[in-house]
Design an enzyme around this catalytic site. Sequence first.
Site, PDB file in Angstrom:
ATOM      1  N   ASP A 181     -10.823  -2.045  -0.746  1.00 44.97           N
ATOM      2  CA  ASP A 181     -10.094  -1.029  -1.497  1.00 44.97           C
ATOM      3  C   ASP A 181      -9.804  -1.550  -2.904  1.00 44.97           C
ATOM      4  O   ASP A 181     -10.557  -2.391  -3.412  1.00 44.97           O
ATOM      5  CB  ASP A 181      -8.805  -0.667  -0.748  1.00 44.97           C
ATOM      6  CG  ASP A 181      -8.445   0.810  -0.899  1.00 44.97           C
ATOM      7  OD1 ASP A 181      -8.234   1.250  -2.048  1.00 44.97           O
ATOM      8  OD2 ASP A 181      -8.374   1.516   0.121  1.00 44.97           O
ATOM      9  N   HIS A 256      -3.896   2.713  -4.880  1.00 43.14           N
ATOM     10  CA  HIS A 256      -4.571   3.226  -3.694  1.00 43.14           C
ATOM     11  C   HIS A 256      -4.644   2.177  -2.575  1.00 43.14           C
ATOM     12  O   HIS A 256      -4.327   2.457  -1.409  1.00 43.14           O
ATOM     13  CB  HIS A 256      -5.976   3.684  -4.096  1.00 43.14           C
ATOM     14  CG  HIS A 256      -6.722   4.431  -3.036  1.00 43.14           C
ATOM     15  ND1 HIS A 256      -7.514   3.802  -2.103  1.00 43.14           N
ATOM     16  CD2 HIS A 256      -6.828   5.762  -2.783  1.00 43.14           C
ATOM     17  CE1 HIS A 256      -8.064   4.708  -1.313  1.00 43.14           C
ATOM     18  NE2 HIS A 256      -7.671   5.910  -1.705  1.00 43.14           N
ATOM     19  N   SER A 620      -8.426   9.292   2.650  1.00 43.46           N
ATOM     20  CA  SER A 620      -8.085   7.890   2.390  1.00 43.46           C
ATOM     21  C   SER A 620      -6.819   7.485   3.118  1.00 43.46           C
ATOM     22  O   SER A 620      -6.641   6.321   3.475  1.00 43.46           O
ATOM     23  CB  SER A 620      -7.874   7.656   0.891  1.00 43.46           C
ATOM     24  OG  SER A 620      -9.088   7.546   0.214  1.00 43.46           O
TER      25      SER A 620
END
Length: 845
Positions: A181, A256, A620
Amino acid sequence: MGSISWLLLVLVSMGMVVCAWCQNSSSEAITAVYIVTLKQAPGVHAYGELKKETNVFRHGGSGKSNRMDKARDRNASRSGGSSGSYIARVHDSLLRKVLKGEKYLKLYSYHYLINGFAVLVTPQQADKLSQRREVANVVLDFSVRTATTHTPQFLGLPNGAWAQHGGYDSAGEGVVIGFIDTGIDPTCPSFADDVSDRPYPVPAHYSGICEVTPDFPSGSCNRKLVGARHFAASAITRGIFNASQDYASPFDGDGHGTHTASVAAGNHGIPVIVSGHHFGNASGMAPRSHIAVYKSLYKSFGGFAADVVAAIDQAAQDGVDIISLSITPNRRPLGIATFFNPIDMALLSAVKAGIFVVQAAGNTGPAPKSVSSFSPWIFTVGAAAHDRVYHNSIVLGNNQSIAGVGLAPGTDQDTMYRLVSALDALNNDTTISKDMYVGECQDSTNFDQDLVQGNLLICSYSIRFVLGLSTIKQALETATNLSAAGIVLYMDPFVIGFQLNPTPMRMPGIIIPSPDDSKILLQYYNSSLERDGQTKTVVTFGATASILGGLKANYSFSAPKVMYYSARGPDPEDSSLIDADILKPNLVAPGNFIWAAWSSVGTDSLEFEGENFAMLSGTSMAAPHIAGLAALIKQNFPSFSPSAIASALSTTASLCDKYGGPIMAQRAYANPDQNQSPATPFDMGSGFVNATAALNPGLIFDSSYDDYMLFLCGINGSAPIVWNYTGQSCWAYNNTICGTDLNLPSITIATLNSSRTVQRTVTNIAGNETYTIGWSAPYGVSMKVAPTCFTIANGQKQVLSIVFNATTNSSSTSFGRIGLFGSQGHNANIPLSVIVKISYNSTNS
């Protein structure tokens, strides 16, 4: 070439030199990054059996390693004459021979899951490499992109799955989850190792290291966050890596990666405080699991396959138990099948190493065939809503009430405040002709504070907010600077169907997401104004309103439901969209309005900039829910194969919402709640994850690496490609199978040509039990299952034979189910999907 650690340091420090080389070479030939695989098998395939290798080659390190204790020190310092270094020297030797005297730049040597390397060369040089007998495959690098306080309760963890492990304080302990990620912010309390009276153990099987850089200093890792690296060589060679924004370290400059890691394995009971408001306490699905970070995506550009493959290769070599990817390719892979791409094939080797792999389905729904995770060895997760929503509303002076969104307090309950539109509060130096977007309230100097002070400021919400050109945060700052009592944002009529996440506000406020409701507000406001007949300036602001706060959650929402953005099946087998005999997604999990930890400098969602937590939506967010739940299964069943974990999650999935009705799927981007219908397997796979039932599945459907090889070899023309990626010959297998024949906990038939017999084998992991079988056939298909009843002991297997017969000619997909109902309470659900049906029955001719 030296170590990759040194290479990355040079590339980051001297990025301009690298870019200059690329640009100067462009007059002769355009350079690009290619992923080159060799025919010799990688380390993971060397002896046909898997063993955990030590950390012998530092792919992404641009700094020193941080060793937590002597045990990790032993694992983190091996180098020298290891197999990884030997393979790297082989790669260097090949490049020197083939490209003698020419310019090139090797970025990575892959040696654990793939025997190959990433190299910056011209197309002509790539062609030279492809002609060497040692070289199996040359693929152009491609780009990829990134695709909770209440969800543990919604999934029943506190009294279910966690309770079976002795509570949250031991749930997932000893399991290492690797995240591919945007990195991690190690300062978040969700990743501390001192929040419990019970110290975290050191996972003995994990051998990764922790990079040390100025923005990821020594001590960033601990017994919770056990490893962290970054991979950016491919991005750097393109000249798009910005070290000040993207951070040449595992640190998360986006947010994120921090979010996804805490969803899966964040600590339990961490207070969620945003904009000064407390929204409960957060927990990951497996709060005692360990986190290992392999950063290969970045804030300013996304990422590239060469870097992602390097991250996957290193994660497997380090000994992670689970890999979580909340990323998808930017385009569907080219070639004879979507499965043959460097990322999926690296993940196949990871599965062979016993690693469970979970990936986000993608946010490109609700169109059919929009799924961006393709292969049967990857567990693909779609996004569903859970039952918590935050609503606020505005009550107008004419007693009309309008619903809105906004994580904001309300105005004083017994007070009505005057409404003042930004367009009617401009100062003498500002006109709409000078700034057509002035109504978006992005600059307080444009307005007359005397008109706004103590009133509710009305601002417009246009497409510019969607594009990031205007922000709610700036509008709030304007309202604050003008001493407004609150803010009301109405929707521009040109923003059709855009779905707004609740936005945190420190002052009373509301966003009206409906253009129709926005018209009601504006009609009331304009009808209450008194203007000067000549100057048209407002003499009296007659409209009033009060805002009812949105800080308190409502749990009456019908859930779960498949979100409109969640990518859908059927699974495309190739770039021409031929359907595969594989069910995708595998299931759905909570992915909408998810609270989780946030990077201190995260900008993926501007409204949460500077906060420690953020609320995001997407597949996600769904994928790490499954990664965490898989850790609980792995803890409960340490010997489970990846496919057994996938089976436990799939066969126990729920088919009904919280009220007992069918799970619904949103069908349109615009007004999704008005465009929904019962979800099919192509929307939700096997259903909505049932965390507690997955820990006691009764029966499992197991598949091996050899089964996947038989499937790949069964694709027409695939033999040389299989050899190129795996170093294994399809001739070694006596037969091949198609996707329908894989022992998956689902059956998908792309084309049913008259009749088809399919077999499935179940293994009992529980006590002795008798199962009865029922089924619902897809429309246009008749079917039989044998046996219809069987008794099975622990460890025994039972073969099921399912016969499908087409009864009509149709190209419309139809769905059905097989249910296995055990006498001891175990149930298994097998979704059926038949796309094209061809019948030779004379009545249908």
